[in-house]
Design an enzyme around this catalytic site. Structure first.
Site, PDB file in Angstrom:
ATOM      1  N   SER A  21       0.902  -1.183   0.092  1.00 52.25           N
ATOM      2  CA  SER A  21      -0.107  -0.082   0.083  1.00 52.25           C
ATOM      3  C   SER A  21       0.754   1.199   0.014  1.00 52.25           C
ATOM      4  O   SER A  21       0.702   2.310  -0.773  1.00 52.25           O
ATOM      5  CB  SER A  21      -0.811  -0.119   1.185  1.00 52.25           C
ATOM      6  OG  SER A  21      -1.931  -0.923   1.206  1.00 52.25           O
ATOM      7  N   GLY A  92      -6.143  -3.529  -7.490  1.00 55.56           N
ATOM      8  CA  GLY A  92      -7.072  -2.918  -7.217  1.00 55.56           C
ATOM      9  C   GLY A  92      -6.651  -1.538  -6.857  1.00 55.56           C
ATOM     10  O   GLY A  92      -7.364  -0.643  -7.099  1.00 55.56           O
ATOM     11  N   ARG A 120     -14.050  -6.970 -10.792  1.00 51.53           N
ATOM     12  CA  ARG A 120     -13.724  -6.307  -9.428  1.00 51.53           C
ATOM     13  C   ARG A 120     -14.978  -4.989  -9.166  1.00 51.53           C
ATOM     14  O   ARG A 120     -14.916  -4.273 -10.364  1.00 51.53           O
ATOM     15  CB  ARG A 120     -12.575  -6.092  -8.644  1.00 51.53           C
ATOM     16  CG  ARG A 120     -11.891  -7.554  -8.486  1.00 51.53           C
ATOM     17  CD  ARG A 120     -10.547  -7.351  -7.941  1.00 51.53           C
ATOM     18  NE  ARG A 120     -10.721  -6.928  -6.558  1.00 51.53           N
ATOM     19  CZ  ARG A 120      -9.680  -6.299  -5.760  1.00 51.53           C
ATOM     20  NH1 ARG A 120      -8.410  -6.630  -6.362  1.00 51.53           N
ATOM     21  NH2 ARG A 120      -9.587  -6.020  -4.650  1.00 51.53           N
ATOM     22  N   SER A 165     -13.212   1.020   3.104  1.00 49.56           N
ATOM     23  CA  SER A 165     -12.196   0.722   2.064  1.00 49.56           C
ATOM     24  C   SER A 165     -11.221   1.924   2.027  1.00 49.56           C
ATOM     25  O   SER A 165     -11.921   3.259   1.562  1.00 49.56           O
ATOM     26  CB  SER A 165     -12.871   0.463   0.920  1.00 49.56           C
ATOM     27  OG  SER A 165     -12.007   0.592  -0.042  1.00 49.56           O
ATOM     28  N   GLN A 167      -9.171   2.146  -0.444  1.00 49.97           N
ATOM     29  CA  GLN A 167      -9.156   2.483  -1.655  1.00 49.97           C
ATOM     30  C   GLN A 167     -10.226   3.510  -2.030  1.00 49.97           C
ATOM     31  O   GLN A 167      -9.767   4.235  -2.922  1.00 49.97           O
ATOM     32  CB  GLN A 167      -9.458   0.969  -2.711  1.00 49.97           C
ATOM     33  CG  GLN A 167      -8.160   0.152  -2.381  1.00 49.97           C
ATOM     34  CD  GLN A 167      -8.010  -0.991  -3.258  1.00 49.97           C
ATOM     35  OE1 GLN A 167      -8.875  -1.294  -4.028  1.00 49.97           O
ATOM     36  NE2 GLN A 167      -6.909  -1.978  -3.058  1.00 49.97           N
ATOM     37  N   ASP A 313      -6.707  -8.299   4.714  1.00 50.30           N
ATOM     38  CA  ASP A 313      -5.966  -9.255   3.851  1.00 50.30           C
ATOM     39  C   ASP A 313      -5.132 -10.476   4.580  1.00 50.30           C
ATOM     40  O   ASP A 313      -4.808 -11.309   3.752  1.00 50.30           O
ATOM     41  CB  ASP A 313      -4.714  -8.228   3.252  1.00 50.30           C
ATOM     42  CG  ASP A 313      -5.408  -7.211   2.297  1.00 50.30           C
ATOM     43  OD1 ASP A 313      -6.418  -7.341   1.624  1.00 50.30           O
ATOM     44  OD2 ASP A 313      -4.605  -6.341   1.937  1.00 50.30           O
TER      45      ASP A 313
HETATM   46  C1  S3P Z   1      -5.645  -1.480   0.078  1.00 50.13           C
HETATM   47  C2  S3P Z   1      -6.861  -1.521   0.648  1.00 50.13           C
HETATM   48  C3  S3P Z   1      -7.530  -2.657   0.866  1.00 50.13           C
HETATM   49  C4  S3P Z   1      -6.589  -3.809   0.837  1.00 50.13           C
HETATM   50  C5  S3P Z   1      -5.674  -3.900  -0.461  1.00 50.13           C
HETATM   51  C6  S3P Z   1      -4.922  -2.524  -0.425  1.00 50.13           C
HETATM   52  C7  S3P Z   1      -4.832  -0.025  -0.341  1.00 50.13           C
HETATM   53  O1  S3P Z   1      -8.578  -2.724  -0.095  1.00 50.13           O
HETATM   54  O2  S3P Z   1      -7.464  -4.934   0.595  1.00 50.13           O
HETATM   55  O3  S3P Z   1      -4.941  -4.973  -0.493  1.00 50.13           O
HETATM   56  O4  S3P Z   1      -3.754  -0.224  -0.494  1.00 50.13           O
HETATM   57  O5  S3P Z   1      -5.635   0.726  -0.023  1.00 50.13           O
HETATM   58  P1  S3P Z   1      -9.717  -2.097   0.196  1.00 50.13           P
HETATM   59  O6  S3P Z   1      -9.703  -0.618   0.398  1.00 50.13           O
HETATM   60  O7  S3P Z   1     -10.757  -2.341  -0.809  1.00 50.13           O
HETATM   61  O8  S3P Z   1     -10.754  -2.486   1.551  1.00 50.13           O
END
Ligand code: S3P
Length: 426
Positions: A21, A92, A120, A165, A167, A313
């Site tokens: 991340s 993602g 997704r 989330s 993200q 995760d």
């Molecule tokens: C992440 C957020 C998480 C995590 C992903 C990395 C990030 O996803 O599962 O592996 O770097 O912001 P979500 O925000 O969809 O929960």
């Protein structure tokens, strides 16, 4: 990839690769800041390399030859129109965070990735970005990538996110840099806050209170030195393996232990694990520690509510630990597992069952009645890196041999995983 039951303990020290991340965010913020950003301990996994390749296509020079990655940022408005589709691969984080940046550009862009990415959910970012005035569409109309993004001027909004989330939160905050007014996001539970920490470090103005973050538009971001801590999500597999294999004692150095990410440590301790944090420090706002793990007898617990985003995760490997623990483990409020690189509720449950575990899938998690003997078998990883690594750990503790179908998918987040595991079991 074949994993045999381990008959000797895991011993020694290791450094896991840099946090995924944080590595993504260092490239992204470096690209939209003025001047050079240098990144050490950058994760050279496929996902973060996808982020690098997308920014190169927008005219950002990123040197990766040396250990220190150098991003030659061009400021908030310095990206140029990519000539081709931006390929996010399996990532993602790249998709959702990049979409936030692209929404506020003066050019149009297209973004897509592999089969998993194309299934997704992207409505979760399309909705808030559209509220900000962005021109973002799912090309096939199914709410997934490919995405077409028309760069537009954006409005500051308040967004009440239905999901915890990082993200989604980060996507809206990054778009907020390009908005005409302040932008804020509230989420049901606090998700990882690496974007907030790094935006502040690069010079953005933002405030965080409870589960709401507010960002001010149009800051002057300046390139910084980022030293990426080891990824606790990668450390999790070694923590799991050391807990399960009798006689084990390992030290994992320089791991990020940000409270929004360290749920695995809290859960393991509650299950009876012998884990000690040493040399705790906090540079650049991200706490790190060395983690000493000793083999322990574990018992089942309930895992639900606000802790879930801090270990989302790690649930595949936690489920493996629960299968070897005494008693019942209940995992609830984790419906987000269904929309990860694979449907991690179904994939974890079916693979654990194939090994002989007593486990039931629920709508938002699973119930694992631990203590059944597990036997190695063929594990379908669904090309999901976290499934492959979690079941490599299961294979070390199960009878016989475990075959991981497409086990090479670990390169998404941990290219040297099997080598590091072998080095500790010598
Ligand atoms: C992440 C957020 C998480 C995590 C992903 C990395 C990030 O996803 O599962 O592996 O770097 O912001 P979500 O925000 O969809 O929960």
């Amino acid at each position: 990839m074949n994993i045999k039951k381990l008959t000797s303990p895991l011993r020694g020290e290791l450094n896991v690769p840099g946090d995924k991340s944080i590595s993504h965010r260092a490239i992204m913020l470096g690209a939209i800041s003025m001047g050079t950003t240098s990144v050490t301990n950058f994760l050279q996994g496929a996902d973060c390399l996808s982020t690098i390749s997308c920014f190169r296509k927008m005219g950002i020079s990123i040197e990766t030859e040396q250990e220190e990655i150098l991003v030659k940022g061009k400021g908030l408005h310095g990206l140029s129109r990519p000539d081709t589709v931006l390929d996010v691969g399996n990532s993602g984080t790249t998709t959702r965070l990049l979409a936030g940046i692209l929404a506020g550009q003066k050019f149009d862009s297209d973004l897509t990735g592999d089969e998993s990415i194309q299934s997704r959910p992207m409505k979760r970012i399309i909705r808030p970005l559209a509220q900000m005035g962005a021109g973002i569409t799912s090309v096939r109309g199914n709410g997934c990538a490919p995405l077409h993004i028309e760069g537009r001027s954006l409005k500051g909004i308040h967004y009440d996110s239905p999901v915890a989330s990082a993200q989604v939160k980060s996507c809206v905050l990054l778009a907020g840099l390009y908005a005409d007014d302040i932008t804020s996001v509230t989420e049901p539970y606090l998700s990882r806050n690496h974007s907030e920490i790094m935006l502040d470090y690069f010079g953005a103005t933002l405030t965080a209170e409870d589960t709401t973050v507010t960002i001010y538009p149009d800051p002057i971001l300046e390139g910084q030195k980022v030293s990426v801590p080891g990824d606790i999500s990668s450390a999790a597999y070694f923590i799991g393996a050391a807990l399960l294999i009798p006689g084990s004692e390992i030290l994992i150095r320089n791991v990020g232990v940000n409270p929004t990410r360290n749920g695995i440590l809290r859960v393991c301790e509650k299950m009876g694990a012998d884990i000690t944090l040493m040399n705790v420090s906090a540079e650049e706002g991200e706490p790190t520690a060395d983690i000493l793990v000793r083999h322990s007898r574990l018992h089942g617990i309930t895992i639900d509510g606000s802790i879930i985003p801090s270990l989302i995760d790690e649930i595949p490997v936690i489920a493996v630990l629960a299968a070897f623990a005494q008693g019942e483990t209940v995992i609830r409020d984790a419906q987000e597992l269904k929309v990860k690189e694979s449907n991690r509720i179904d994939v974890v449950v079916s693979n654990l069952k194939a090994m002989g575990a007593d486990v039931t899938a629920t709508d938002d998690g699973m119930i694992i009645r631990g203590g059944q003997p597990l036997t190695g078998t063929l594990i379908d990883t669904k090309r999901d890196h976290r499934i492959a690594m979690a079941f490599a750990v299961a294979g070390l503790a199960a009878k016989g041999e475990t075959q991981l179908l497409n086990g090479e998918c670990v390169t998404i987040s941990y290219p040297g995983f099997y080598q590091d595991l072998a080095a500790l079991s010598r």
